[in-house]
Design a protein around this motif. Structure first.
Motif, PDB file in Angstrom:
ATOM      1  N   GLN A  22       0.757  -1.188   0.088  1.00 44.24           N
ATOM      2  CA  GLN A  22      -0.168  -0.179  -0.029  1.00 44.24           C
ATOM      3  C   GLN A  22       0.771   1.313   0.029  1.00 44.24           C
ATOM      4  OE1 GLN A  22      -2.452   0.275   3.666  1.00 44.24           O
ATOM      5  NE2 GLN A  22      -3.800   1.993   2.559  1.00 44.24           N
ATOM      6  N   ALA A  23       1.877   1.283   0.778  1.00 46.70           N
ATOM      7  CA  ALA A  23       2.835   2.362   0.847  1.00 46.70           C
ATOM      8  C   ALA A  23       3.473   2.714  -0.643  1.00 46.70           C
ATOM      9  CB  ALA A  23       3.936   2.188   2.012  1.00 46.70           C
ATOM     10  N   ILE A  24       3.675   1.646  -1.242  1.00 44.62           N
ATOM     11  CA  ILE A  24       4.501   1.579  -2.496  1.00 44.62           C
ATOM     12  C   ILE A  24       3.502   2.084  -3.384  1.00 44.62           C
ATOM     13  CG2 ILE A  24       5.489   0.218  -4.783  1.00 44.62           C
ATOM     14  CD1 ILE A  24       6.598  -1.540  -2.568  1.00 44.62           C
ATOM     15  N   ASP A  25       2.383   1.794  -3.378  1.00 41.69           N
ATOM     16  CA  ASP A  25       1.224   2.506  -4.229  1.00 41.69           C
ATOM     17  C   ASP A  25       1.040   3.881  -4.090  1.00 41.69           C
ATOM     18  OD1 ASP A  25       0.941  -0.036  -5.540  1.00 41.69           O
ATOM     19  OD2 ASP A  25      -1.065  -0.417  -4.326  1.00 41.69           O
ATOM     20  N   GLU A  26       0.972   4.333  -2.769  1.00 41.45           N
ATOM     21  CA  GLU A  26       0.771   5.737  -2.617  1.00 41.45           C
ATOM     22  C   GLU A  26       2.148   6.490  -2.934  1.00 41.45           C
ATOM     23  OE1 GLU A  26      -1.696   7.327  -1.801  1.00 41.45           O
ATOM     24  OE2 GLU A  26      -3.232   5.690  -1.113  1.00 41.45           O
ATOM     25  N   ALA A  51      12.208   2.233  -3.574  1.00 42.99           N
ATOM     26  CA  ALA A  51      13.278   0.967  -3.654  1.00 42.99           C
ATOM     27  C   ALA A  51      13.659   0.551  -2.354  1.00 42.99           C
ATOM     28  CB  ALA A  51      14.565   1.815  -4.222  1.00 42.99           C
ATOM     29  N   ASP A  52      13.415   1.227  -1.316  1.00 41.53           N
ATOM     30  CA  ASP A  52      13.780   0.684   0.111  1.00 41.53           C
ATOM     31  C   ASP A  52      12.857  -0.364   0.452  1.00 41.53           C
ATOM     32  OD1 ASP A  52      16.341   2.236   0.317  1.00 41.53           O
ATOM     33  OD2 ASP A  52      15.512   3.590   1.690  1.00 41.53           O
ATOM     34  N   LEU A  53      11.816   0.097   0.323  1.00 45.69           N
ATOM     35  CA  LEU A  53      10.514  -0.957   0.532  1.00 45.69           C
ATOM     36  C   LEU A  53      10.506  -2.235  -0.274  1.00 45.69           C
ATOM     37  CD1 LEU A  53       7.741   1.636   1.058  1.00 45.69           C
ATOM     38  CD2 LEU A  53       8.475   0.029   2.782  1.00 45.69           C
ATOM     39  N   GLN A  54      11.016  -2.044  -1.709  1.00 46.32           N
ATOM     40  CA  GLN A  54      10.904  -3.237  -2.399  1.00 46.32           C
ATOM     41  C   GLN A  54      11.981  -4.188  -2.080  1.00 46.32           C
ATOM     42  OE1 GLN A  54      11.019  -1.095  -6.188  1.00 46.32           O
ATOM     43  NE2 GLN A  54       8.855  -1.427  -6.416  1.00 46.32           N
ATOM     44  N   ALA A  55      13.398  -3.472  -1.866  1.00 50.30           N
ATOM     45  CA  ALA A  55      14.241  -4.333  -1.291  1.00 50.30           C
ATOM     46  C   ALA A  55      14.201  -4.871  -0.142  1.00 50.30           C
ATOM     47  CB  ALA A  55      15.660  -3.312  -1.220  1.00 50.30           C
ATOM     48  N   ALA A  56      13.504  -4.376   1.042  1.00 56.46           N
ATOM     49  CA  ALA A  56      13.235  -4.769   2.285  1.00 56.46           C
ATOM     50  C   ALA A  56      12.356  -6.230   2.037  1.00 56.46           C
ATOM     51  CB  ALA A  56      12.392  -4.187   3.156  1.00 56.46           C
ATOM     52  N   ALA A  58      12.600  -8.317  -0.658  1.00 58.14           N
ATOM     53  CA  ALA A  58      13.325  -9.262  -1.762  1.00 58.14           C
ATOM     54  C   ALA A  58      14.508 -10.055  -1.235  1.00 58.14           C
ATOM     55  CB  ALA A  58      13.802  -8.214  -2.888  1.00 58.14           C
ATOM     56  N   ALA A  59      14.922 -10.779  -1.775  1.00 58.03           N
ATOM     57  CA  ALA A  59      16.248 -11.797  -1.442  1.00 58.03           C
ATOM     58  C   ALA A  59      17.282 -10.872  -1.697  1.00 58.03           C
ATOM     59  CB  ALA A  59      16.162 -13.068  -2.455  1.00 58.03           C
ATOM     60  N   PRO A  60      18.539 -11.112  -0.963  1.00 58.57           N
ATOM     61  CA  PRO A  60      19.527 -10.236  -1.265  1.00 58.57           C
ATOM     62  C   PRO A  60      20.071  -9.855  -2.465  1.00 58.57           C
ATOM     63  CG  PRO A  60      19.926 -11.677   0.690  1.00 58.57           C
ATOM     64  CD  PRO A  60      18.669 -12.067   0.053  1.00 58.57           C
ATOM     65  N   ILE A  61      20.024 -10.811  -3.380  1.00 62.89           N
ATOM     66  CA  ILE A  61      20.486 -10.564  -4.667  1.00 62.89           C
ATOM     67  C   ILE A  61      19.529  -9.536  -5.294  1.00 62.89           C
ATOM     68  CG2 ILE A  61      19.604 -12.692  -5.946  1.00 62.89           C
ATOM     69  CD1 ILE A  61      23.087 -11.187  -6.619  1.00 62.89           C
ATOM     70  N   GLU A  62      18.263  -9.738  -5.285  1.00 63.64           N
ATOM     71  CA  GLU A  62      17.309  -8.805  -5.800  1.00 63.64           C
ATOM     72  C   GLU A  62      17.464  -7.678  -5.152  1.00 63.64           C
ATOM     73  OE1 GLU A  62      14.549  -7.243  -8.312  1.00 63.64           O
ATOM     74  OE2 GLU A  62      15.785  -9.119  -8.825  1.00 63.64           O
ATOM     75  N   ALA A  63      17.676  -7.508  -3.947  1.00 59.36           N
ATOM     76  CA  ALA A  63      17.572  -6.296  -3.289  1.00 59.36           C
ATOM     77  C   ALA A  63      18.769  -5.315  -3.600  1.00 59.36           C
ATOM     78  CB  ALA A  63      17.722  -6.488  -1.791  1.00 59.36           C
ATOM     79  N   LEU A  64      19.838  -6.147  -4.075  1.00 54.82           N
ATOM     80  CA  LEU A  64      20.981  -5.332  -4.568  1.00 54.82           C
ATOM     81  C   LEU A  64      20.625  -4.945  -5.993  1.00 54.82           C
ATOM     82  CD1 LEU A  64      24.236  -4.682  -4.064  1.00 54.82           C
ATOM     83  CD2 LEU A  64      24.550  -6.883  -5.135  1.00 54.82           C
ATOM     84  N   ALA A  65      20.113  -5.621  -6.768  1.00 54.86           N
ATOM     85  CA  ALA A  65      19.573  -5.144  -7.910  1.00 54.86           C
ATOM     86  C   ALA A  65      18.673  -3.949  -7.870  1.00 54.86           C
ATOM     87  CB  ALA A  65      19.055  -6.304  -8.611  1.00 54.86           C
ATOM     88  N   ILE A  66      17.879  -4.128  -7.108  1.00 52.53           N
ATOM     89  CA  ILE A  66      16.925  -2.796  -7.081  1.00 52.53           C
ATOM     90  C   ILE A  66      17.839  -1.523  -6.682  1.00 52.53           C
ATOM     91  CG2 ILE A  66      15.134  -1.853  -5.457  1.00 52.53           C
ATOM     92  CD1 ILE A  66      13.842  -4.743  -5.316  1.00 52.53           C
ATOM     93  N   GLN A  67      18.595  -1.674  -5.485  1.00 51.34           N
ATOM     94  CA  GLN A  67      19.354  -0.388  -5.160  1.00 51.34           C
ATOM     95  C   GLN A  67      20.490   0.174  -6.169  1.00 51.34           C
ATOM     96  OE1 GLN A  67      18.197   1.032  -3.039  1.00 51.34           O
ATOM     97  NE2 GLN A  67      17.362  -0.165  -1.318  1.00 51.34           N
TER      98      GLN A  67
END
Length: 117
Positions: A22-26, A51-56, A58-67
């Protein structure tokens, strides 16, 4: 409604959202309004929050890719604060991936930058 005001309303709603999605949508809506208002720095800040919300979530490798995608998307000037927020956000996924060499390079770059500042 004035775009800046609408952007802030959605930003505030994202800040009090009951869950990350919901936070990401807003926040996404806030970015759209910020862009309509010409507030690029405000949009950058909200994109960092997304990005911080999405990374939180995600798995570490995906979190790294997001950032990394977030960092690549930042302008080369005028956004030093957001660059440093994103670089800071790289530390946790790198540590989780036990990428000590990359962490050392990141820390060395940060130390070098601080010495020159």
């Amino acid at each position: 409604m004035q775009p800046t005001l609408m952007g802030y309303i959605h930003y505030a709603r994202g800040g009090v959202a009951q869950n990350s999605n919901q936070a990401i949508d807003e926040y996404q809506t806030s970015v759209e309004w910020a862009n309509m208002a010409g507030n690029q720095l405000g949009a950058l800040r909200v994109k960092q929050l997304i990005a911080d919300l999405q990374a939180a979530q995600a798995a570490p490798i995906e979190a790294l890719a997001i950032q990394v995608r977030t960092l690549i998307g930042l302008p080369s000037h005028g956004a030093a604060f957001y660059n440093w927020l994103t670089i800071r956000s790289l530390i946790l996924p790198l540590a989780q991936l036990e990428a000590d060499e990359h962490l050392a390079v990141l820390a060395g770059g940060a130390q070098d930058f601080a010495a020159k500042a």
